[in-house]
Scaffold this motif. Structure first.
Motif, short mmCIF file in Angstrom:
data_model
loop_
_atom_site.label_atom_id
_atom_site.label_comp_id
_atom_site.label_asym_id
_atom_site.label_seq_id
_atom_site.Cartn_x
_atom_site.Cartn_y
_atom_site.Cartn_z
N GLU A 178 -6.80 22.72 -15.03
CA GLU A 178 -5.52 21.98 -15.22
C GLU A 178 -5.84 20.55 -15.79
OE1 GLU A 178 -2.91 22.52 -12.22
OE2 GLU A 178 -2.74 24.66 -12.25
N GLN A 179 -6.80 19.77 -15.20
CA GLN A 179 -7.19 18.32 -15.55
C GLN A 179 -7.68 18.43 -16.79
OE1 GLN A 179 -6.19 15.72 -13.63
NE2 GLN A 179 -7.20 14.36 -15.11
N GLN A 180 -8.62 19.29 -17.29
CA GLN A 180 -9.28 19.44 -18.49
C GLN A 180 -8.28 19.62 -19.61
OE1 GLN A 180 -12.05 22.44 -18.76
NE2 GLN A 180 -13.21 21.55 -20.59
N LYS A 181 -7.26 20.45 -19.17
CA LYS A 181 -6.22 20.74 -20.40
C LYS A 181 -5.25 19.53 -20.46
CE LYS A 181 -5.40 25.73 -19.42
NZ LYS A 181 -4.46 26.72 -18.96
N LYS A 182 -5.11 18.86 -19.52
CA LYS A 182 -4.25 17.46 -19.62
C LYS A 182 -5.02 16.60 -20.55
CE LYS A 182 -1.60 17.82 -15.33
NZ LYS A 182 -1.13 17.22 -14.16
N GLU A 183 -6.36 16.37 -20.40
CA GLU A 183 -7.08 15.58 -21.11
C GLU A 183 -7.42 16.14 -22.81
OE1 GLU A 183 -10.90 15.03 -19.05
OE2 GLU A 183 -9.95 14.18 -17.52
N GLU A 184 -7.31 17.26 -22.66
CA GLU A 184 -7.36 17.82 -24.18
C GLU A 184 -6.04 17.44 -24.86
OE1 GLU A 184 -8.19 21.94 -23.82
OE2 GLU A 184 -10.34 21.52 -23.43
N LYS A 185 -4.93 17.42 -24.14
CA LYS A 185 -3.46 17.27 -24.92
C LYS A 185 -3.65 15.73 -25.39
CE LYS A 185 -0.82 20.97 -22.83
NZ LYS A 185 0.29 21.20 -22.09
N LYS A 186 -4.23 14.96 -24.54
CA LYS A 186 -4.16 13.36 -25.05
C LYS A 186 -5.03 13.21 -26.18
CE LYS A 186 -3.42 11.89 -20.36
NZ LYS A 186 -3.99 11.12 -19.26
#
Length: 186
Positions: A178-186
């Motif tokens: 989930e943290q990785q997905k949030k970083e990819e969105k940024k």
């Protein structure tokens, strides 16, 4: 009915009392008489006669125990010293205690469920649980070294459990994804 039962007993006694080998001698002993009565009862005629006697409604009515007599007998037995000793000794036997507990399990569950629905019982229970002395005892218990040692042992066993470790690993992987997905969105 009493007449039929009495007649059956008279027939059995007279039949057993008049065996051919002991006529006139009068020395038929108990074991011979008992054997003869048992043999007579085992015959088809004997069984049929017993069935007829036992099927009689009047006899059945007379054999039914009076409820008051049973209740009084149980009460006397339970409150007597012998009764108390019997129950104390019986409950020392683990198998008896287990069987007794299992036989009452459903009734106890029903009773507890009914009590939990009873507002008066719940109020009394809450009153007891909020008693300052009881709260102090709980606090003292939770602060004791024994409880803390026990709690530490339970936590250690839980953390060392493979099931717990797998669950924690799963949670950490999910959080990392989930943290990785949030970083990819940024």
């Amino acid at each position: 009915m009493k007449k039929a039962l009495f007649l059956l007993l008279v027939i059995i006694i007279t039949t057993t009392g008049c065996s051919t080998e002991d006529i006139g001698q009068g020395n038929m002993d108990y074991d011979q008489t008992k054997k003869m009565v048992v043999d007579i009862i085992k015959t088809e005629d004997g069984k049929k006669a017993l069935k007829e006697v036992l099927a009689d409604d009047e006899l059945k009515h007379q054999l039914v125990l009076d409820n008051e007599v049973v209740t009084n007998s149980i009460e006397k037995t339970l409150v007597s010293d012998k009764g108390k000793d019997f129950w104390q000794n019986s409950f020392k036997d683990p198998k008896f205690a287990e069987t007794y507990a299992k036989s009452l399990k459903k009734e106890n569950e029903t009773l507890m469920k009914d009590l939990m629905k009873d507002p008066e019982y719940r109020a009394m229970l809450l009153e007891i649980l909020h008693d300052p002395e009881l709260e102090k005892e709980y606090a003292d218990l939770l602060k004791s070294k024994e409880y803390r040692a026990h709690l530490q042992e339970v936590i250690t066993e839980t953390i060392e459990s493979p099931l717990f470790q797998a669950r924690i690993q799963e949670i950490l992987l999910k959080a990392a994804q989930e943290q990785q997905k949030k970083e990819e969105k940024k």
